[in-house]
Each structure stands twice: as C-alpha cells, then as structure tokens.
Motif scaffolding. Structure first.
Motif, PDB file in Angstrom:
ATOM      1  N   GLY A 221     -13.737  11.395  10.152  1.00 23.44           N
ATOM      2  CA  GLY A 221     -14.497  10.698   9.131  1.00 23.44           C
ATOM      3  C   GLY A 221     -13.675   9.652   8.414  1.00 23.44           C
ATOM      4  O   GLY A 221     -12.555   9.315   8.830  1.00 23.44           O
ATOM      5  N   THR A 222     -14.214   9.164   7.332  1.00 24.07           N
ATOM      6  CA  THR A 222     -13.540   8.165   6.510  1.00 24.07           C
ATOM      7  C   THR A 222     -13.268   8.756   5.135  1.00 24.07           C
ATOM      8  O   THR A 222     -13.735   9.843   4.798  1.00 24.07           O
ATOM      9  CB  THR A 222     -14.398   6.899   6.373  1.00 24.07           C
ATOM     10  N   HIS A 223     -12.489   8.000   4.346  1.00 23.61           N
ATOM     11  CA  HIS A 223     -12.209   8.416   2.969  1.00 23.61           C
ATOM     12  C   HIS A 223     -12.147   7.161   2.106  1.00 23.61           C
ATOM     13  O   HIS A 223     -12.185   6.036   2.613  1.00 23.61           O
ATOM     14  CB  HIS A 223     -10.895   9.197   2.886  1.00 23.61           C
ATOM     15  N   GLN A 224     -12.065   7.341   0.804  1.00 28.55           N
ATOM     16  CA  GLN A 224     -11.970   6.213  -0.111  1.00 28.55           C
ATOM     17  C   GLN A 224     -10.713   5.402   0.178  1.00 28.55           C
ATOM     18  O   GLN A 224      -9.645   5.966   0.452  1.00 28.55           O
ATOM     19  CB  GLN A 224     -11.927   6.711  -1.554  1.00 28.55           C
ATOM     20  N   SER A 225     -10.850   4.089   0.104  1.00 27.41           N
ATOM     21  CA  SER A 225      -9.705   3.212   0.380  1.00 27.41           C
ATOM     22  C   SER A 225      -8.556   3.487  -0.590  1.00 27.41           C
ATOM     23  O   SER A 225      -7.378   3.300  -0.235  1.00 27.41           O
ATOM     24  CB  SER A 225     -10.131   1.745   0.294  1.00 27.41           C
ATOM     25  N   GLU A 226      -8.880   3.956  -1.787  1.00 33.42           N
ATOM     26  CA  GLU A 226      -7.841   4.260  -2.782  1.00 33.42           C
ATOM     27  C   GLU A 226      -6.929   5.399  -2.323  1.00 33.42           C
ATOM     28  O   GLU A 226      -5.820   5.558  -2.831  1.00 33.42           O
ATOM     29  CB  GLU A 226      -8.478   4.640  -4.122  1.00 33.42           C
ATOM     30  N   GLN A 227      -7.384   6.197  -1.367  1.00 31.39           N
ATOM     31  CA  GLN A 227      -6.590   7.322  -0.888  1.00 31.39           C
ATOM     32  C   GLN A 227      -5.817   7.005   0.398  1.00 31.39           C
ATOM     33  O   GLN A 227      -5.120   7.869   0.939  1.00 31.39           O
ATOM     34  CB  GLN A 227      -7.505   8.530  -0.622  1.00 31.39           C
TER      35      GLN A 227
ATOM     36  N   TYR B 254     -10.161   5.823  10.268  1.00 33.60           N
ATOM     37  CA  TYR B 254     -10.692   7.121  10.675  1.00 33.60           C
ATOM     38  C   TYR B 254      -9.619   8.188  10.554  1.00 33.60           C
ATOM     39  O   TYR B 254      -8.456   7.966  10.929  1.00 33.60           O
ATOM     40  CB  TYR B 254     -11.203   7.062  12.116  1.00 33.60           C
ATOM     41  N   TYR B 255     -10.015   9.338  10.054  1.00 34.38           N
ATOM     42  CA  TYR B 255      -9.095  10.460   9.879  1.00 34.38           C
ATOM     43  C   TYR B 255      -9.697  11.692  10.553  1.00 34.38           C
ATOM     44  O   TYR B 255     -10.893  11.963  10.405  1.00 34.38           O
ATOM     45  CB  TYR B 255      -8.860  10.744   8.390  1.00 34.38           C
ATOM     46  N   THR B 256      -8.861  12.409  11.282  1.00 36.80           N
ATOM     47  CA  THR B 256      -9.351  13.567  12.030  1.00 36.80           C
ATOM     48  C   THR B 256      -8.728  14.857  11.501  1.00 36.80           C
ATOM     49  O   THR B 256      -7.504  14.985  11.422  1.00 36.80           O
ATOM     50  CB  THR B 256      -9.031  13.425  13.539  1.00 36.80           C
ATOM     51  N   LEU B 257      -9.599  15.781  11.126  1.00 35.86           N
ATOM     52  CA  LEU B 257      -9.203  17.118  10.716  1.00 35.86           C
ATOM     53  C   LEU B 257      -9.519  18.079  11.858  1.00 35.86           C
ATOM     54  O   LEU B 257     -10.584  17.982  12.469  1.00 35.86           O
ATOM     55  CB  LEU B 257      -9.961  17.551   9.462  1.00 35.86           C
TER      56      LEU B 257
END
Length: 386
Positions: free
Chosen positions: A241-247, A261-264
């Motif tokens: 998924g994605t996350h806030q650009s601030e993170q 994109y980040y995968t857990l």
C-alpha cells in the motif's frame, strides 16, 4: 478467582481439527467440548474417543463456540445453521464454505474466518496496517508452484508424503485453493479483481512482484486481491500500500524502501495454532475478523479440466480431476456453477475443456448449501432453512 474455560465444539477430524484439539488441550483458558464427525469412530486415532460424536445435538449442547474446519461446504453449512439456531458464534477455517454459502450465513449469526489460513492472516495483517496509517492497494497471497491440471499419480504421491487428503493436495496444486482464498479476501475486505482467474504474476522476488501488482491496482483505481507465483517467497501473505508523504523519510529509515509502495509481510500461516487467537477474539466480544460479506462481488466458478460427458458424475468439485476453481465477477458470469456446490452433480450435456460450467450444464444435489447459495444471489432466504 478461576476463569471459566471456553468450551469449543469442533467439526472435522482431519489435519486441522486434530491439530486444533491438541492446541486447545494445551491452552488453560480453553477446552474441547465435542468433535463432530461422520467417520466411523474406530477409524479415528488422532483425537481422543471421549470427544467424538455423530450427534449434532450432543455436539452443540453446552458449547460456547463452534469451530467449523471440516473442509466440506454442504455438511458445514448444515452444522452452522444448527449452531445459529442455538445462538452460538461460529469460527471457520473453511474458505470453501465462506465463498459459497458464507454470504447467506453471515446474515444469520456471528460468522468469522479464523487467522491461520491465508484469508484470515491477510485480514489480521490489514487490520494492523490500517491502524498504522497504511492505505492498502494489494491483498496478496504467495504461491511457490502451480499445475492447473496435475496427474492423479503426482497427487497421490504428494498426498501420501504430506499426510493430507488427495482432494486437499489437488486443490492446492491446481490453483483452486488460492482462487477461493483470494475471492474471500476480495469480498470480505472490499477489494476487486482485475481479471478473471487473477493475475498471478510470476516474480523473482516478493518486492518486485508486489510493486507490479500495486501498479496494476493504481491503474485500476481500486485495491485488489491477487497472488504472486514466487518460489523464493515465504509461505505467508503480504499487503502492499501507500502512506502519507510526511512519513516517507521515517519509512525509509525503517527499511521499508523509498516508496511510493510499501509491502508488509506475514511470512507464515500456522493454521490450527492461530485459530486460538480468533477463538479468544470472539469470546472477548470483538468484531468479525473476516467473512464473505452480505453483498459479494466475486465467486469461484468451476472450470472443466477436460471434456466432460453427459451423465458423468462429479462426486466433489474441489480437489477433483474433472474441474478446478477460478475467480469470476458475479455480474459477468451470473449463470456459473460455484465449484463449492458440486457434490454428486450430474452432467446434462457435454462441456468442453476450459469452459465454465453453468446452471444449464449440471443437475445439482439438493442441500442447505444449494438453497443458501440461491438465496444469497437473489432468491428467498427462507429457502435455506434446514
């Protein structure tokens, strides 16, 4: 003050049920109430005889909760309806049942799939991911190998080697199981599929494949349920998924990559060992982890593995050498036969290899499961009573 143990009634006597009995017996807060079976009692060696019963009324009387892990759609549906008539909550490790009759059953009582199999594990991972601020794009399963039409000799070998039923091993190998699992995930978590039968991208690494599926979801415009064919991947599930650009800087520091994109991952699914977590969740009065939802969008059709002939009988669809399962959109294939309904089904006409079986192709056996299916796709819900 001593805490009262939760009395767990279990349907099934196979690999999952036997392991669950042992796990519950080692848990101080839980106890096995009864185990419902249709097999001859003298043929069951892995479960203590004092737990076993053929009687549904004895099975339910005095229980606090039911775990349905028989792997049988028709029998499981009948037992769950009986459990609901006693106002008992039901936990399943039976994705086959969930995608076939689960939508009807979910409106009759408390029904949830358990952690431990891939759908429940993905639901738990999604719950955790959303709580941390991630926006899911891909609910992913990981397969190391598929053979859409394996030989019976191959399957007998692996069945004996792994100590699993021939039908179970066949459904794993021909892709039916992953199609069922991801259909349940799509319906239960509000995701879509991007193509009939899923994309099933072949990937050299989990990260590469997950990003490709995330790109497909972004282009599609909705979160998707799918899988990777990745021999190097772990035997678990993943969420991308994605996350806030601030993170972004923090996530890169946390070794999550540069995004977007980040995968857990959860690199395991421990089947019956994890069911205990869901039993405790239900006993605490928490919300449903996952079920097929009241308004499913996808189903799992039966697709012929070879030419099927008039008057030919399909004893059981899932795990057979006659058909395999494939995810379809319900609005695009409204006349398809759900593979989970095929039990002692008789062909009314020839069906060519690779074709989806329709309602006009077979005569279905009457059961609570068939009535529940038709009720859930627009019939009379009262038709599903036992």
């Amino acid at each position: 003050m001593e805490t009262k143990q939760v009395k767990v009634a279990i349907t099934g006597t196979g690999f999952i049920a036997s392991g669950l009995v042992a796990a519950i017996n080692a848990a101080p807060d839980l106890m096995v109430h009864k185990v419902l079976t249709r097999r001859k009692l003298e043929n069951i060696s892995m479960i203590p005889a004092e737990y076993l019963t053929h009687s549904i009324s004895e099975f339910l009387q005095g229980a606090d909760l039911v775990v349905e892990c028989s792997g049988d759609v028709h029998h499981g549906t009948e037992v769950i309806l009986e459990a609901f008539s006693k106002a008992l909550p039901v936990v399943t490790m039976n994705a086959e049942l969930q995608v076939t009759t689960g939508s009807y059953l979910s409106q009759c009582g408390y029904l949830t799939e358990a952690e431990g199999d891939q759908p429940g594990s993905l639901a738990a991972l999604a719950e955790n991911a959303v709580a941390m601020g991630f926006s899911p794009l891909v609910y992913g399963n990981i397969k190391g190998f598929l053979n859409l039409n394996p030989s019976i000799e191959e399957m007998r070998y692996w069945s004996k080697r792994n100590g699993l039923s021939l039908q179970m091993v066949t459904s794993f190998t021909d892709g039916t199981k992953v199609q069922i699992e991801q259909a349940l995930v799509a319906n239960g978590l509000g995701a879509d599929i991007v193509t009939r039968g899923l994309k099933g991208i072949a990937a050299d690494s989990l990260e590469i494949g997950a990003n490709q599926l995330a790109e497909a979801a972004t282009e599609y415009g909705q979160p998707i349920s799918d899988y990777l064919l990745c021999p190097s991947g772990p035997p678990g599930v993943f969420l991308t998924g994605t996350h806030q650009s601030e993170q972004a800087a923090a996530l890169e520091y946390f070794k999550m990559g540069q995004g977007p994109y980040y995968t857990l991952t959860q690199p395991f699914h421990l089947c019956h060992l994890e069911i205990l977590k869901t039993i405790r969740r239900v006993h605490r009065g928490e919300s449903v982890l996952l079920n097929n939802g009241a308004t499913p969008r996808v189903g799992v059709a039966a697709v012929s593995k070879r030419n099927l002939n008039p008057e030919e009988v399909i004893p059981k669809g899932i795990g057979s050498f006659q058909v395999r399962g494939e995810v379809v959109c319900l609005d695009q294939e409204p006349d398809h036969i759900p593979i989970g309904l095929l039990r002692n089904a008789v062909l009314k006409r020839q069906v060519e290899e690779g074709k989806i079986l329709t309602m006009d192709d077979v005569e279905l056996e009457e059961s609570a499961a068939t009535r529940a299916w038709f009720a859930s796709v627009g019939g009379n819900p009262n038709e599903a009573t036992v």
